[in-house]
Design a protein around this motif. Structure first.
Motif, PDB file in Angstrom:
ATOM      1  N   PHE A  85       0.885  -1.532   0.094  1.00  6.59           N
ATOM      2  CA  PHE A  85       0.362   0.129   0.171  1.00  6.59           C
ATOM      3  C   PHE A  85       1.003   1.397   0.126  1.00  6.59           C
ATOM      4  O   PHE A  85       0.447   2.543  -0.401  1.00  6.59           O
ATOM      5  CB  PHE A  85      -0.677   0.193   1.292  1.00  6.59           C
ATOM      6  CG  PHE A  85      -2.099  -1.015   0.385  1.00  6.59           C
ATOM      7  CD1 PHE A  85      -2.193  -1.506   0.436  1.00  6.59           C
ATOM      8  CD2 PHE A  85      -2.743  -1.606   2.531  1.00  6.59           C
ATOM      9  CE1 PHE A  85      -3.978  -2.327  -0.396  1.00  6.59           C
ATOM     10  CE2 PHE A  85      -4.206  -2.021   2.290  1.00  6.59           C
ATOM     11  CZ  PHE A  85      -4.425  -2.535   1.066  1.00  6.59           C
ATOM     12  N   PRO A  89      -0.477   3.353  -3.460  1.00  2.00           N
ATOM     13  CA  PRO A  89      -1.848   3.742  -2.026  1.00  2.00           C
ATOM     14  C   PRO A  89      -2.992   3.263  -2.892  1.00  2.00           C
ATOM     15  O   PRO A  89      -3.194   3.922  -4.442  1.00  2.00           O
ATOM     16  CB  PRO A  89      -1.599   5.159  -1.937  1.00  2.00           C
ATOM     17  CG  PRO A  89      -0.676   5.604  -2.503  1.00  2.00           C
ATOM     18  CD  PRO A  89       0.565   4.481  -3.291  1.00  2.00           C
ATOM     19  N   HIS A  90      -3.871   3.041  -2.502  1.00  2.00           N
ATOM     20  CA  HIS A  90      -5.557   2.399  -2.589  1.00  2.00           C
ATOM     21  C   HIS A  90      -6.363   2.552  -1.409  1.00  2.00           C
ATOM     22  O   HIS A  90      -5.838   0.895   0.053  1.00  2.00           O
ATOM     23  CB  HIS A  90      -5.073   1.736  -3.549  1.00  2.00           C
ATOM     24  CG  HIS A  90      -5.107   0.186  -3.465  1.00  2.00           C
ATOM     25  ND1 HIS A  90      -3.285   0.121  -3.107  1.00  2.00           N
ATOM     26  CD2 HIS A  90      -5.845  -0.838  -3.083  1.00  2.00           C
ATOM     27  CE1 HIS A  90      -4.036  -1.270  -3.038  1.00  2.00           C
ATOM     28  NE2 HIS A  90      -5.029  -2.391  -2.824  1.00  2.00           N
ATOM     29  N   LYS A  92      -9.361   4.960   1.098  1.00  2.00           N
ATOM     30  CA  LYS A  92     -10.053   5.495   1.586  1.00  2.00           C
ATOM     31  C   LYS A  92      -9.505   6.972   2.143  1.00  2.00           C
ATOM     32  O   LYS A  92      -8.575   5.862   3.135  1.00  2.00           O
ATOM     33  CB  LYS A  92     -11.689   4.975   1.200  1.00  2.00           C
ATOM     34  CG  LYS A  92     -11.564   4.066   2.784  1.00  2.00           C
ATOM     35  CD  LYS A  92     -13.349   4.434   3.084  1.00  2.00           C
ATOM     36  CE  LYS A  92     -13.520   3.670   5.006  1.00  2.00           C
ATOM     37  NZ  LYS A  92     -14.676   2.923   4.233  1.00  2.00           N
ATOM     38  N   VAL A  93     -10.133   7.177   2.283  1.00  2.00           N
ATOM     39  CA  VAL A  93      -9.803   8.851   3.300  1.00  2.00           C
ATOM     40  C   VAL A  93     -11.032   9.795   3.533  1.00  2.00           C
ATOM     41  O   VAL A  93     -11.131  10.188   3.266  1.00  2.00           O
ATOM     42  CB  VAL A  93      -8.587  10.012   3.037  1.00  2.00           C
ATOM     43  CG1 VAL A  93      -8.112  10.338   4.151  1.00  2.00           C
ATOM     44  CG2 VAL A  93      -7.079   8.975   1.774  1.00  2.00           C
ATOM     45  N   SER A 114      -7.114  13.552  -7.721  1.00  2.00           N
ATOM     46  CA  SER A 114      -7.502  12.238  -8.220  1.00  2.00           C
ATOM     47  C   SER A 114      -6.995  11.552  -9.294  1.00  2.00           C
ATOM     48  O   SER A 114      -7.335  10.210  -9.862  1.00  2.00           O
ATOM     49  CB  SER A 114      -9.094  12.260  -8.529  1.00  2.00           C
ATOM     50  OG  SER A 114      -9.772  13.367  -9.074  1.00  2.00           O
ATOM     51  N   TYR A 117      -4.006  10.245  -7.802  1.00  2.00           N
ATOM     52  CA  TYR A 117      -3.608   9.252  -7.085  1.00  2.00           C
ATOM     53  C   TYR A 117      -5.379   8.387  -7.295  1.00  2.00           C
ATOM     54  O   TYR A 117      -6.375   8.164  -7.037  1.00  2.00           O
ATOM     55  CB  TYR A 117      -4.305   8.890  -5.879  1.00  2.00           C
ATOM     56  CG  TYR A 117      -2.495   9.551  -5.051  1.00  2.00           C
ATOM     57  CD1 TYR A 117      -1.220   8.958  -5.151  1.00  2.00           C
ATOM     58  CD2 TYR A 117      -2.776  11.306  -5.131  1.00  2.00           C
ATOM     59  CE1 TYR A 117       0.124   9.315  -4.183  1.00  2.00           C
ATOM     60  CE2 TYR A 117      -1.086  11.497  -4.859  1.00  2.00           C
ATOM     61  CZ  TYR A 117       0.038  11.014  -3.876  1.00  2.00           C
ATOM     62  OH  TYR A 117       1.597  11.591  -3.532  1.00  2.00           O
ATOM     63  N   ILE A 120      -6.860   6.836  -4.738  1.00  2.00           N
ATOM     64  CA  ILE A 120      -7.301   6.777  -3.359  1.00  2.00           C
ATOM     65  C   ILE A 120      -8.882   7.702  -3.776  1.00  2.00           C
ATOM     66  O   ILE A 120      -9.542   8.211  -4.245  1.00  2.00           O
ATOM     67  CB  ILE A 120      -6.370   7.504  -2.915  1.00  2.00           C
ATOM     68  CG1 ILE A 120      -4.993   6.468  -2.901  1.00  2.00           C
ATOM     69  CG2 ILE A 120      -6.943   8.551  -1.811  1.00  2.00           C
ATOM     70  CD1 ILE A 120      -4.335   7.687  -2.117  1.00  2.00           C
ATOM     71  N   SER A 282      -2.255   6.284   7.707  1.00  2.00           N
ATOM     72  CA  SER A 282      -2.368   5.336   6.440  1.00  2.00           C
ATOM     73  C   SER A 282      -1.810   6.042   5.120  1.00  2.00           C
ATOM     74  O   SER A 282      -1.929   7.575   5.316  1.00  2.00           O
ATOM     75  CB  SER A 282      -4.223   5.333   5.794  1.00  2.00           C
ATOM     76  OG  SER A 282      -4.486   5.556   5.268  1.00  2.00           O
ATOM     77  N   CYS A 284      -3.051   5.784   2.379  1.00  2.00           N
ATOM     78  CA  CYS A 284      -3.888   6.968   1.385  1.00  2.00           C
ATOM     79  C   CYS A 284      -3.653   8.464   1.766  1.00  2.00           C
ATOM     80  O   CYS A 284      -4.444   9.080   1.163  1.00  2.00           O
ATOM     81  CB  CYS A 284      -4.812   6.365   1.496  1.00  2.00           C
ATOM     82  SG  CYS A 284      -5.073   4.918   0.114  1.00  2.00           S
TER      83      CYS A 284
END
Length: 302
Positions: A85, A89-90, A92-93, A114, A117, A120, A282, A284
């Motif tokens: 990750f 990174p993938h 949610k935030v 977006s 990334y 995310i 995280s 993300c």
């Protein structure tokens, strides 16, 4: 001592309530209480003290919380590293943001983010400063975009949570907005003290702008008459129901027709990104934090 026990302890510490923590963790409250008792017995200390509305940390509990969050953060970081990750990174935030940010700066920022990334997903919770920082404390948000100057208003018995950190991002000029054909419309600028007899349309309590307005008026020797409070003061001002103080960016975006007057002396407010130092971010959330810093700070330089 198990990681599970540390996670239980941290959840109770964030929410100051066993019932709410049990609901968040999806376990029975007796089972949660039993695990906390076992942890206290192993440590030989009391971590919580009972209050009328829940629990609070003891001094020892406050010290233990620092180490517990650090341990959980390192464990999660190790898991994410193994899963890949961090490099890609993938996920949610969860981000809390002021309405003024949602209406002005955030749309273009999120569009750019977006594209960089695509893996995310960013979820936005809109509110005023105080509830956003409370949600951040409880772990409901990863980051919060809120006012730096007024974290908690004086009429609410709360203090900023320990470990809360803020990075200033951008400064917004505050201006007076009035309805078209208002008697003040021909003025080039105006001072707050000249608004003593005006009715104000304001954001609801907890808003940093509202707190700043109240503090400024109090310094000038009067209490502003807040006739209406709502999420969109501009709409009511345009109908002639009062005047309002808003960030210039909000007043210059599309919306009901109003007139804008600069304040003299000028007023402004800083927007910062808030997070908890030592609490795990995280990949993300960390990617978004760094992106927000670069985007808004560079935008503010022009």
């Amino acid at each position: 001592m198990e990681l599970r026990q540390l996670a239980y302890f941290v959840e109770v510490a964030r929410l100051n309530n066993f019932t709410k923590a049990a609901g968040r963790l999806r376990i029975a409250q007796p089972a949660l209480s039993q695990q906390i008792r076992k942890l206290e017995q192993e440590l030989g200390i009391k971590l919580f003290k009972r209050t009328g509305r829940g629990v609070t940390l003891t001094w020892a509990g406050e010290q233990f919380l620092i180490g517990a969050e650090k341990t959980l953060a390192e464990a999660q970081m190790a898991k994410d590293s193994v899963k890949g990750f961090i490099s890609s990174p993938h996920g949610k935030v969860m981000v809390g943001a002021l309405e003024s940010m949602v209406q002005t700066r955030l749309p273009s920022l999120l569009t750019s983010f977006s594209k960089k990334y695509p893996g995310i997903k960013v979820f936005i919770r809109e509110n005023t400063t105080e509830p956003l920082l409370e949600a951040l404390k409880k772990g409901e948000l990863d980051l919060a975009l809120a006012h730096s100057e007024v974290i908690y208003s004086s009429n609410i018995d709360l203090i900023p949570p320990k470990g809360l950190r803020a990075k200033p991002l951008c400064e917004d000029e505050l201006v007076l907005i009035i309805a078209k054909r208002h008697p003040l419309e021909k003025r080039k600028k105006i001072s707050i003290k000249e608004l003593r007899e005006e009715s104000f349309v304001s954001f609801k309590e907890g808003s940093g702008i509202r707190s700043q307005l109240l503090a400024t008026c109090n310094r000038e020797g009067f209490e502003p008459l807040i006739a209406y409070e709502c999420a969109s003061p501009r709409t009511l001002v345009a109908e002639g129901l009062g005047v309002s103080v808003l960030p210039r960016l909000m007043t210059e975006s599309p919306g009901p027709s109003i007139s804008i007057l600069p304040l003299d002396p000028p007023l402004s407010r800083w927007v910062s990104v808030f997070y908890f130092e030592g609490r795990y971010l995280s990949p993300c959330a960390n990617a978004l934090l760094q992106f927000v810093e670069r985007y808004l700070i560079s935008e503010n330089e022009f």
